[in-house]
Design a protein around this motif. Structure first.
Motif, PDB file in Angstrom:
ATOM      1  N   CYS A  86       0.829  -1.208   0.000  1.00 52.14           N
ATOM      2  CA  CYS A  86       0.000   0.000   0.000  1.00 52.14           C
ATOM      3  C   CYS A  86       0.862   1.256   0.000  1.00 52.14           C
ATOM      4  N   ILE A 141       3.835   1.555  -1.349  1.00 51.89           N
ATOM      5  CA  ILE A 141       4.473   1.695  -2.658  1.00 51.89           C
ATOM      6  C   ILE A 141       3.456   2.102  -3.724  1.00 51.89           C
ATOM      7  N   SER A 142       2.261   1.479  -3.669  1.00 48.04           N
ATOM      8  CA  SER A 142       1.272   1.728  -4.719  1.00 48.04           C
ATOM      9  C   SER A 142      -0.120   1.892  -4.127  1.00 48.04           C
ATOM     10  N   HIS A 146      -9.807  -0.288  -7.306  1.00 52.63           N
ATOM     11  CA  HIS A 146      -9.272  -1.401  -8.081  1.00 52.63           C
ATOM     12  C   HIS A 146     -10.262  -1.773  -9.180  1.00 52.63           C
ATOM     13  N   ARG A 163      -2.645   3.522  -5.072  1.00 55.90           N
ATOM     14  CA  ARG A 163      -3.754   3.554  -6.021  1.00 55.90           C
ATOM     15  C   ARG A 163      -4.407   2.184  -6.205  1.00 55.90           C
ATOM     16  N   ARG A 164      -3.625   1.127  -6.011  1.00 50.06           N
ATOM     17  CA  ARG A 164      -4.173  -0.222  -6.157  1.00 50.06           C
ATOM     18  C   ARG A 164      -5.213  -0.495  -5.069  1.00 50.06           C
TER      19      ARG A 164
END
Length: 681
Positions: free
Chosen positions: A393, A395-396, A403, A398-399
């Motif tokens: 979470c 690191i990314s 989703h 937006r995922r």
């Protein structure tokens, strides 16, 4: 014994700083604020007797405990729920995030009764063992509940899900041609040669051959585990997927009498009529094999009464509500997934969604979005998974915000979760803080995060936190732990010294436990049983091998494993905490590092060794050297050694080199033995 590592909220005293959980500060700040060592002789508070948590949610549904109050065996639970909840949906078996058709209480009872009749037709009598090697799905539910209805003993074991079918076919051919044993010996010898060690480190061409040889070695180790479980439990019947037959038949060759084999697809094909056996609560219900993280796997013998007592005790702490929904990815062949989730939710009548652990391993986001999609109020995970998801979470994000596949365009919402248990392995402050920090933005409340402690030898749960308050953290002299709460009702926990004397609050010692769900013993191993269960004060006490302490408020903190603690230069290092720091370094594969100690005779102390898998299959030599320097520097930055460095040796290995137990725990003793044999180069 497996422990769930967590910490204390304690009374600040003298130079100690111990307070309720605060925003996590960075490693260098933490190290600079405390002395370099932990003095376990300094008390944190007055002598205490532990009591249970008093959290009582307003919406508690007393009828959820009805089945437990009138039943002595698991079979009686199954019949009660079928009679009183015939058409109610109990659980959904997720494929991706598709729940499919529900498994109803009444229908599962009918299917389990047919399996029980089949087992009786095969000659299975009450007390006989049934080995069950199945993945998460309807067949394992049919097999487990059918075994208990027949009065037999369930022996669940890890199915070879992560082994390619090609390897299983190779095993079948080797068994047919009687070449399995000599081939296993030759592969083990070859992989110990210097040439193989150079190939493993990527210094010579030979990676394709190494991949084949190591795959065959993993297969042989898995077969060895199943041979051990079969030889120990001596099953009358083995229930497995047809694809797993080569493993079952190979293991059966080592038994004096081969068990009957039943494929999962044949479970409901019997035509015999079921006969209800005569059984009481003292009968054995389950042989739960320990993970083997601290040595050879041992079969924990659990009675029906012990299992139901544990479910009732943690059910009273969970305080089920009518709108509760449980989502879990944990495997059904180990205590937390089997007893805590499967049996627990069935007995308490909670709507449950079961995800395959292999699906979770391939894509952990499925679990997070399943919590969102099905409105989960209760879930459970382990520390490795929580730490991994927090990193993902970070690191990314937006995922997780939206989703396209799992979230269908909506924002992630975790606000309905009231209990998210973290257990099954050592729990660390860093993972807990990171998870709450990253997922708090999606509605996850700090009060919902619930570190717990339990052992297979106590059926499952031992302690539980107060659900009305945030988890508590003790930060003391450069160390930090999370509280795992207080003992369940009718359970007692004591901290003792090496002489067996009860220690006052704030003193480190061995955690001992007694309660109504204590195991009968290790199957077929009275010597091992006598080493861990001792009679004292009219009670049978389990000596867990875990190190911990109780604070003045009665909160339990697990600080490590007594036998795994590395002592270097008079300072104690907990391998789990060192591993957590190592895995904050970019380029290290999460959950794939192991720290252990080896004796340095010349120096008169221990050397600290770390074996670390790098994240990518190919890591050039310059990057290896940089990574080793970064690992050492990160650990030293946290622990601030008085002189030299904490890690005496760092070995970088390719992904897949380190072994793990069937429940995903690190095998430190196995890694140490392999290190001493020179397998890591």
């Amino acid at each position: 014994m497996a422990c769930s590592l967590v910490t204390i909220a304690c009374q600040a005293e003298d130079s100690m700083l111990c307070k309720l959980s605060q925003p996590h500060f960075n490693a260098s700040e933490r190290a600079s604020r405390y002395p370099s060592s932990l003095d376990s002789s300094t008390p944190l508070g007055e002598y205490v007797t532990m009591t249970t948590s008093s959290s009582k949610p307003d919406l508690f549904d007393p009828s959820s405990l009805a089945a437990l109050k009138v039943s002595d065996t698991i079979g009686e639970i199954v019949r009660y729920q079928a009679e009183h909840r015939m058409d109610e949906a109990w659980c959904y078996l997720l494929r991706g995030l598709d729940p499919g058709e529900p498994v109803q209480f009444g229908m599962l009872y009918q299917e389990a009764e047919r399996v029980a009749a089949l087992l009786q037709e095969l000659g299975v009598r009450p007390g006989d063992r049934v080995l069950i090697m199945l993945p998460t799905g309807r067949p394992i539910l049919q097999a487990l509940f059918g075994t208990w209805l027949a009065g037999a003993v369930a022996v669940p074991t890890y199915p070879p899900l992560l082994l390619p079918k090609g390897l299983l076919h190779t095993l079948a051919a080797a068994r047919a041609t009687r070449t399995y044993t000599p081939a296993k010996w030759a592969i083990d010898r070859l992989l110990r040669q210097p040439l193989a060690q150079r190939w493993r480190q990527g210094k010579k061409a030979g990676q394709p051959l190494m991949a084949i040889l190591e795959g065959l070695q993993r297969l042989s180790r898995y077969v060895d585990q199943q041979v051990h479980i079969c030889q120990t439990s001596r099953p009358a019947v083995v229930i497995a997927e047809q694809d797993f037959a080569p493993v079952c038949h190979t293991a059966a060759r080592f038994l004096p009498e081969a068990p009957a084999f039943v494929a999962a697809s044949d479970l409901l094909r019997g035509t015999a009529k079921f006969r209800t056996p005569s059984l009481d609560g003292n009968a054995t219900a389950l042989i739960q094999f320990t993970s083997g993280s601290t040595g050879v796997q041992k079969g924990v013998v659990l009675s029906h009464r012990a299992i139901l007592a544990n479910i009732q005790a943690f059910g009273e702490m969970v305080q089920p509500r009518p709108d509760d929904k449980v989502v879990s990815w944990l495997p059904l062949y180990h205590d937390m997934g089997l007893i805590g989730i499967t049996l627990g939710s069935f007995a308490l009548g909670l709507e449950t969604y079961l995800m395959s652990p292999t699906d979770f391993t391939r894509d952990p986001l499925r679990w997070i979005w399943a919590l969102h999609q099905f409105g989960a109020t209760i879930s459970v995970s382990n520390n490795s998974a929580i730490g991994r998801l927090a990193r993902m979470c970070q690191i990314s994000p937006r995922r997780f915000e939206q989703h396209p596949t799992y979230g269908q365009g909506s924002r992630l919402d975790l606000s309905r979760i009231r209990i998210l248990m973290n257990g099954a392995e050592p729990v660390t402050v860093q993972a807990m803080e990171a998870f709450q920090r990253e997922f708090g933005q999606f509605g996850l409340r700090r009060e919902a995060l619930s570190p717990v402690y339990g052992l297979a030898e106590m059926t499952l749960a031992v302690s539980f936190p107060d659900l009305a308050a945030p988890y508590r953290v003790c930060r003391q002299r450069g160390e930090e732990w999370v509280s795992v709460g207080r003992p369940l009702t009718n359970f007692e926990i004591r901290i003792i010294d090496t002489e067996g004397n009860k220690l006052p609050a704030g003193h480190l010692g061995e955690v001992t436990v007694t309660g109504p769900s204590l195991m009968d013993g290790y199957f077929g191993d009275p010597k091992a049983t006598a080493q861990v269960i001792l009679d004292r004060d009219g009670h049978r006490w389990l000596h867990t091998g875990d190190e911990g302490m109780i604070d003045s408020a009665g909160e339990l903190y697990i600080t490590g494993r007594l036998k795994e603690t590395v002592i270097k230069g008079g300072r104690n290092y907990a391998p789990a905490l060192l591993e957590e720091v190592i895995e904050t370094v970019e380029g290290v594969k999460p959950g794939r590092s192991v720290v252990f100690g080896v004796t340095d005779v010349r120096a008169g102390t221990q050397r600290v060794v770390a074996v670390v898998e790098f994240a990518e299959p190919h890591c050039p030599e310059p990057r290896r050297e940089t990574l080793m320097r970064e690992i050492r520097a990160r650990v030293d930055d946290v622990y601030r050694p008085a002189g030299g460095t904490v890690l005496d040796q760092v070995l970088l290995v390719v992904p897949g080199t380190l072994s793990k137990t069937t429940s995903g725990k690190r095998m430190r003793l196995d890694a140490r033995e392999r290190f001493l044999r020179g397998e890591f180069g």
